[in-house]
Design a protein around this motif. Structure first.
Motif, PDB file in Angstrom:
ATOM      1  N   ASP A 272       7.930  13.373  -3.121  1.00  0.00           N
ATOM      2  CA  ASP A 272       7.013  14.034  -3.468  1.00  0.00           C
ATOM      3  C   ASP A 272       6.255  13.312  -4.760  1.00  0.00           C
ATOM      4  OD1 ASP A 272       5.951  16.270  -1.750  1.00  0.00           O
ATOM      5  OD2 ASP A 272       7.983  17.309  -2.128  1.00  0.00           O
ATOM      6  N   ILE A 273       4.940  13.836  -4.770  1.00  0.00           N
ATOM      7  CA  ILE A 273       4.047  13.038  -5.726  1.00  0.00           C
ATOM      8  C   ILE A 273       4.088  13.915  -7.244  1.00  0.00           C
ATOM      9  CG2 ILE A 273       1.807  12.271  -6.550  1.00  0.00           C
ATOM     10  CD1 ILE A 273       3.242  10.839  -3.999  1.00  0.00           C
ATOM     11  N   PHE A 274       4.215  13.032  -8.132  1.00  0.00           N
ATOM     12  CA  PHE A 274       4.275  13.746  -9.672  1.00  0.00           C
ATOM     13  C   PHE A 274       3.296  13.241 -10.615  1.00  0.00           C
ATOM     14  CE2 PHE A 274       8.284  14.967  -7.740  1.00  0.00           C
ATOM     15  CZ  PHE A 274       8.704  16.038  -8.593  1.00  0.00           C
TER      16      PHE A 274
ATOM     17  N   HIS B  52       1.518   1.450   2.959  1.00  0.00           N
ATOM     18  CA  HIS B  52       2.151   1.245   1.563  1.00  0.00           C
ATOM     19  C   HIS B  52       0.828   0.901   0.596  1.00  0.00           C
ATOM     20  CE1 HIS B  52       5.874   1.499   3.372  1.00  0.00           C
ATOM     21  NE2 HIS B  52       5.621   0.145   3.686  1.00  0.00           N
ATOM     22  N   TRP B  53       1.008   1.311  -0.627  1.00  0.00           N
ATOM     23  CA  TRP B  53      -0.020   0.457  -1.663  1.00  0.00           C
ATOM     24  C   TRP B  53      -1.523   0.809  -1.324  1.00  0.00           C
ATOM     25  CZ3 TRP B  53       3.900  -3.023  -0.008  1.00  0.00           C
ATOM     26  CH2 TRP B  53       5.081  -3.007  -1.144  1.00  0.00           C
ATOM     27  N   SER B  54      -2.083   1.907  -1.196  1.00  0.00           N
ATOM     28  CA  SER B  54      -3.514   2.113  -1.144  1.00  0.00           C
ATOM     29  C   SER B  54      -4.274   1.823  -2.512  1.00  0.00           C
ATOM     30  CB  SER B  54      -3.794   3.609  -0.641  1.00  0.00           C
ATOM     31  OG  SER B  54      -3.320   4.476  -1.575  1.00  0.00           O
TER      32      SER B  54
ATOM     33  N   ARG C 225       6.242  17.238   1.134  1.00  0.00           N
ATOM     34  CA  ARG C 225       4.996  16.334   1.473  1.00  0.00           C
ATOM     35  C   ARG C 225       5.583  14.975   2.342  1.00  0.00           C
ATOM     36  NH1 ARG C 225       2.161  16.397   5.004  1.00  0.00           N
ATOM     37  NH2 ARG C 225      -0.187  16.344   4.789  1.00  0.00           N
ATOM     38  N   ARG C 226       6.658  14.420   1.862  1.00  0.00           N
ATOM     39  CA  ARG C 226       7.390  13.163   2.070  1.00  0.00           C
ATOM     40  C   ARG C 226       6.148  12.098   1.840  1.00  0.00           C
ATOM     41  NH1 ARG C 226      11.973  13.386   6.122  1.00  0.00           N
ATOM     42  NH2 ARG C 226      12.547  15.606   6.200  1.00  0.00           N
ATOM     43  N   ALA C 227       5.709  12.508   0.617  1.00  0.00           N
ATOM     44  CA  ALA C 227       4.669  11.391   0.113  1.00  0.00           C
ATOM     45  C   ALA C 227       4.993  10.311  -0.761  1.00  0.00           C
ATOM     46  CB  ALA C 227       3.614  12.329  -0.387  1.00  0.00           C
ATOM     47  N   MET C 228       4.555   9.123  -0.828  1.00  0.00           N
ATOM     48  CA  MET C 228       4.683   8.332  -1.879  1.00  0.00           C
ATOM     49  C   MET C 228       3.416   7.382  -2.301  1.00  0.00           C
ATOM     50  SD  MET C 228       8.479   6.499  -0.513  1.00  0.00           S
ATOM     51  CE  MET C 228       8.644   5.654  -2.058  1.00  0.00           C
TER      52      MET C 228
ATOM     53  N   HIS D 285     -11.648  13.755  -9.629  1.00  0.00           N
ATOM     54  CA  HIS D 285     -10.378  14.436  -9.860  1.00  0.00           C
ATOM     55  C   HIS D 285      -9.379  14.180  -8.545  1.00  0.00           C
ATOM     56  CE1 HIS D 285     -12.083  16.301 -13.520  1.00  0.00           C
ATOM     57  NE2 HIS D 285     -13.159  16.631 -12.875  1.00  0.00           N
ATOM     58  N   GLU D 286      -9.418  13.027  -8.028  1.00  0.00           N
ATOM     59  CA  GLU D 286      -8.731  13.024  -6.788  1.00  0.00           C
ATOM     60  C   GLU D 286      -7.987  11.872  -6.913  1.00  0.00           C
ATOM     61  OE1 GLU D 286     -11.461  13.667  -2.613  1.00  0.00           O
ATOM     62  OE2 GLU D 286     -11.707  11.745  -3.886  1.00  0.00           O
ATOM     63  N   ILE D 287      -6.509  12.244  -6.066  1.00  0.00           N
ATOM     64  CA  ILE D 287      -5.410  10.866  -6.068  1.00  0.00           C
ATOM     65  C   ILE D 287      -5.356  10.812  -4.440  1.00  0.00           C
ATOM     66  CG2 ILE D 287      -4.510  11.687  -8.063  1.00  0.00           C
ATOM     67  CD1 ILE D 287      -2.205  12.658  -6.341  1.00  0.00           C
ATOM     68  N   SER D 288      -4.917   9.711  -4.301  1.00  0.00           N
ATOM     69  CA  SER D 288      -4.568   9.124  -2.842  1.00  0.00           C
ATOM     70  C   SER D 288      -3.052   8.934  -2.851  1.00  0.00           C
ATOM     71  CB  SER D 288      -5.102   7.876  -2.348  1.00  0.00           C
ATOM     72  OG  SER D 288      -4.917   7.048  -2.973  1.00  0.00           O
ATOM     73  N   TYR D 289      -2.493   9.227  -1.516  1.00  0.00           N
ATOM     74  CA  TYR D 289      -1.003   8.911  -1.537  1.00  0.00           C
ATOM     75  C   TYR D 289      -0.794   8.672   0.085  1.00  0.00           C
ATOM     76  CZ  TYR D 289      -1.348  13.997  -1.103  1.00  0.00           C
ATOM     77  OH  TYR D 289      -1.894  15.408  -1.209  1.00  0.00           O
TER      78      TYR D 289
END
Length: 981
Positions: A376-378, A443-445, A394-397, A406-410
């Motif tokens: 998960d994202i931290f 990977h790596w966006s 979320r099984r997110a990386m 105020h957005e992040i992507s993953y």
């Protein structure tokens, strides 16, 4: 001291039980340490396999069947083996673990984690995960069967049939190509560093190097001696006593290759030296970078990221092999390189800064829904040090700043498919950017502002690895690189018009720059041992040109960093390598397994629900005569059975004394069940156990009865290097003190025989970071154990009581590696117990050994002793405290005896113990309150028997009020763990 034959009983029983415990570690819970009763397991049967999978991932069995049967076709021909039984292939998506393993039990089965997105980071080449891992693990099983003998698993005690590097080498040779991540980048550095030994305990690369060494040796071996020699060598057998066949790797090598493995190794090493040093002469060294190397916190680096404005560097690193802890530091990017440690634990190498440079984003492996291990994202606030979890289950990386302020992507793993999402941190609204389906990983966006496009690394269903530009409005995808060159980990330039990236096209990482405006690529490095780019900083008053932060090292023992001019260019000309020394890289087996294998439903011959009981498999059984004295000789036997996922485990061991069966015959039957959230262990036994010093003599008791133990790991208290367990035990036993007449001369109550029915509750919370010498000199740690034990006069029980035990410890830092150890313990009893079940202070130090969790009897009582005093005392309330100042002395005594016992690290300690016993009775029969305070010094050493570590110590102590006086000191030897639990 106890009679010799009585002590031998306890020690023999301990050894046998520890051996039996080895079968406990089975199934997917080996890594997770959790059970998953909610899964509904199914079986799809093919001609040669049984594919077992949870119903929720139905559809994967047709893919697995095609890969498995195609692998069978090639592997059976290459290795000259037809498998005697259908092989069980277990597939699960419980955890995000890029792994699989094969086990020789029952002629072999394999367990594989599937539906993963991140596996392709650690691999290169075209093979997708399912093809890669199934073929690899089946190669292990064919290898197990190729060296199988009529001794079964006991062959592993007679010979060395499958050394790990050769086992992995065979699997890679048979199922993979020689490439960067599975071989070349690790081997060439080790050869150039003159350290090809993967057991050096010097580098985090040694694990990868083990695979590389085996892979290269198999290709060199088969090129030089032929695949038929490999097959013949695996078929080689020796005989013991003219009856028992066994396979031994070294003996087989000597039979088929002149000089055996040692001479082959020297040939291989020289061959690799010529090959790689020839290559090195035609490529760059790190001294060509025209930059001074430097270091940030840590010896080995996993990831780095430079903040906006270039003032800070986030560093994810490991201090050393001895201290394998992942730490996240923030370092000032100036001459001071002042650093702060802000986080630790299972942080993934996907660091990114927020646009304002105040926060760091990353993913972390955590306990998710139903105790699954997932990512998960931290977000870490670098000003406050506060860590916040941004996603749940979320099984997110691979988090990165998104298009909005105020957005992040993953990247989210959706059943093995990678897709790009954005999250608004103010509203909590998540938006999907891509809608990929099937076997595609991302990977790596990176969001490219001026292009208004996403830059993403994509590993598509055909095995192509590319950097792509994605237009979110039209969905158009532009591939920036063509061919199998594996460009990864892009870093944006300060003006965001270019990217620097790491490419594996040279079989080692090298740095390139791509220009969006000119659509051109420039090579920055051509390093022989490779270099990776992690940051790009702008020109400034102190910098005349932009710089790239590049990690590069020519030794596997340490990573180094360089600031390299971003305008640098390097040329790469085709390498002129003598074919005689380089052809081994292209060697392949006679029958190759295709990389792209389509699912085939027609291969499935039968489907049915999985039955755990029907899959219980024999592990090993053994019977042998024993002699433990004139009146104690007979037959020992043990048998072990397991269901591969660990749902059911059966073990039995014991011995029957022919000379005196009623007195000296012992045994135990154990059943472990992992079908529910807690693990349950049912044990029925007659065994020596609960040994202790009672008065001034050692007491061993026979326990006859049974117990049911439930163990439940608690997610609520899980954290980095921290775990918690709740254990409940219901027990009914007959306690029989052996040789109780030896205690009659003491004024304390004689140990008595009695029946006891009790219930115990125990909660443990413990945190300890990994450290090679935790068994002798832990650098940190703290723990709390709360225990309650109650007994009642039911089922014929003779006692009724309640006892409570509160035990805590901590390890505090001091100068350098010096440490201060503190322990506090409070015990209290109510009611009537068997007199030998006292609380108080022992005459001698009772033995404390860290036993496996599943150990079903307490062999030694862990009562305390105030060092400096030799008098036994018991009571109904005990308060004990200990403080030690511990100093590491020697890292190892470097002494091994008969290959089974070795003496490791040594430490020194100055200590002080103190304690109070209320309502005390001493060994002279006196009553009252007993207070003690002692001090002294101790030297500790870790000794290992068959790989199991035990800490023993020699010390000297006196009562605190008699220190350095004429009173005879207490000189003692003890075997005791360095932390209480």
């Amino acid at each position: 001291m106890p009679p010799k034959h009585t002590l031998n009983k306890a020690l023999l029983f301990l050894f046998l039980c520890l051996s039996t415990g080895e079968v406990i570690a089975q199934g997917f819970n080996v890594f997770n340490n959790r059970n998953h009763p909610y899964l509904n397991w199914q079986v799809a049967e093919t001609e040669h396999f049984e594919i077992i999978y949870p119903e929720r991932i139905s559809g994967i069995e047709a893919e697995a069947a095609a890969i498995a049967e195609e692998s069978y076709r090639a592997l059976s021909k290459n290795m000259g083996v037809e498998l005697p039984v259908k092989v069980r292939i277990y597939l699960a998506d419980i955890d995000e673990i890029s792994n699989g393993f094969a086990n020789p039990i029952g002629r072999g089965y394999t367990m594989i984690w599937v539906n993963l997105n991140d596996f392709s980071v650690s691999r290169t080449g075209q093979a997708k995960w399912l093809r890669h891992v199934i073929a690899h693990e089946l190669a292990h099983i064919f290898h197990f069967n190729a060296v199988w003998s009529n001794m079964g698993l006991l062959n592993y005690s007679l010979g060395r049939p499958t050394p790990i590097f050769w086992t992995e080498g065979i699997a890679q040779y048979q199922t993979e190509t020689w490439n960067s991540q599975r071989g070349d980048r690790w081997l060439r550095k080790a050869i150039f560093d003159s350290r090809p030994e993967y057991r050096s305990d010097q580098s985090i690369e040694d694990g990868r190097l083990m695979y590389a060494v085996g892979n290269s040796q198999l290709r060199y071996f088969t090129e030089k001696y032929g695949d038929s020699t490999l097959t013949d060598m695996m078929a080689h057998r020796n005989k013991r006593f003219g009856l028992f066949e066994y396979h031994d790797f070294d003996e087989a090598f000597r039979e088929h290759v002149d000089g055996g493995y040692n001479e082959f190794y020297e040939e291989w090493r020289k061959h690799m030296n010529v090959h790689y040093n020839t290559m090195a002469s035609q490529m760059e060294r790190t001294d060509s970078l025209n930059s001074e190397r430097f270091q940030l916190p840590g010896q080995f680096y996993f990831d780095m990221a430079v903040s906006p404005g270039d003032s800070l560097i986030a560093v994810l690193s490991m201090p050393s092999i001895r201290r394998p802890v992942r730490y996240l530091h923030v370092v000032k990017n100036d001459s001071t390189l002042k650093s702060s440690r802000l986080a630790e634990g299972a942080i993934n190498p996907d660091l990114n800064w927020s646009s304002d440079g105040k926060k760091i984003y990353y993913s972390r492996r955590v306990r998710g829904e139903r105790s699954a291990l997932l990512n998960d994202i931290f977000q870490l606030n670098t000003e406050t040090g506060r860590e916040t979890q941004l996603t749940q289950n979320r099984r997110a990386m691979f988090p990165a700043p998104g298009p909005g302020e105020h957005e992040i992507s993953y990247i989210v793993n959706e059943d093995g498919t990678g897709n790009l999402f954005t999250l608004n941190l103010e509203t909590g609204i998540e938006n999907r950017v891509t809608s990929y389906e099937g076997d595609i990983q991302l990977h790596w966006s990176r969001w490219i502002d001026h292009l208004e496009k996403w830059l993403i690394y994509r590993f598509d269903e055909n095995g192509n690895r590319n950097l792509i530009l994605l237009d979110p409005d039209t969905g158009f995808k532009q591939i920036l690189d063509e061919g199998q060159i594996d460009n990864r980990r892009p870093v944006l330039s300060p003006d965001r018009n270019k990217i620097a990236f790491t490419s594996l096209r040279d079989d080692v990482p090298n740095v390139f720059i791509y220009d969006f405006e000119t659509d051109s690529t420039r090579r920055v490095t051509n390093l022989f041992t490779g270099g990776e780019v992690f940051g790009w900083i702008a020109e400034s008053d102190t910098l005349e040109t932009e710089k790239l932060l590049i990690q590069a090292s020519e030794t596997k023992r340490r990573d180094y960093l360089y600031w390299v001019d971003a305008k640098r260019s390097a040329k790469a000309t085709p390498l002129d390598l003598p074919e005689a020394y380089s052809s081994w890289r292209m060697k392949s087996p006679p029958n190759e397994i295709p990389f792209n294998i389509q699912a085939d439903e027609s291969l499935i011959l039968n489907r049915y629900r999985y039955s755990s009981l029907n899959n219980i498999t024999h592990v090993v059984s053994l019977a042998a005569p024993y002699i433990a004295g004139k009146d104690n000789w007979g037959l020992f036997a043990t048998t072990n059975w397991v269901e591969p996922m660990g749902n059911h485990l059966f073990s039995a061991l014991g011995w029957v004394s022919v000379a005196n069966p009623s007195r000296h015959s012992y045994g135990t039957i154990n059943y472990m069940n992992n079908q529910f959230y807690p693990t349950s262990l049912l044990s029925i036994y007659r065994a020596p156990g609960n040994s202790k010093f009672y008065g001034n003599r050692f007491l061993i008791q026979e326990l006859t009865g049974g117990q049911l133990t439930l163990t439940w790991p608690l997610d609520l208290f899980s954290g980095s290097y921290r775990g918690s367990n709740l254990e409940v035990r219901l027990r009914h036993i007959l306690v029989n003190p052996l040789n109780s007449s030896r205690f009659e001369e003491q004024p304390i109550p004689n140990p008595v025989k009695g029946r006891q029915t009790d219930l115990s509750l125990e909660w443990t919370l413990k945190k300890q970071r990994p450290w090679r010498d935790n068994g002798i000199h832990p650098l940190d740690g703290n723990g709390l154990k709360v225990s309650l034990l109650g007994a009642d006069k039911i089922l014929g029980s003779d006692v009724r009581f309640l006892s409570a035990d509160l035990n805590a410890f901590t390890v505090l830092p001091s100068v350098g590696l010096h440490r201060i150890y503190l322990q506090g313990r409070y015990q209290q009893q109510w009611g009537e117990l068997l007199p030998q079940d006292y609380i108080g202070f022992s005459h001698y130090d009772n033995i404390t050994v860290s036993l496996p969790q599943q150990f079903f009897v307490q062999l030694f009582q862990d009562s305390e002793r105030v060092r400096g005093y030799r008098e036994f005392v018991s009571g109904n309330r005990v308060l004990f405290g200990s403080m030690e100042y511990r100093v590491p002395f020697l890292s190892s005594l470097e002494t091994t005896i008969l290959g089974i016992m070795s003496f490791g690290a040594t430490s020194l300690a100055l200590f002080s113990d103190a304690g109070i016993v209320w309502n005390a009775t001493d060994q002279e029969g006196n009553n009252g309150t007993e207070q003690r305070w002692g001090a002294g010094a101790e030297i500790k050493n870790e000794v290992r028997f068959f790989g199991v570590g035990v800490t023993h110590a020699l010390g000297i102590a006196q009562p605190a009020n008699q220190l350095f006086g004429s009173h005879d000191p207490d000189i003692y030897y003890r075997i005791r763990a360095v932390v209480p639990f």
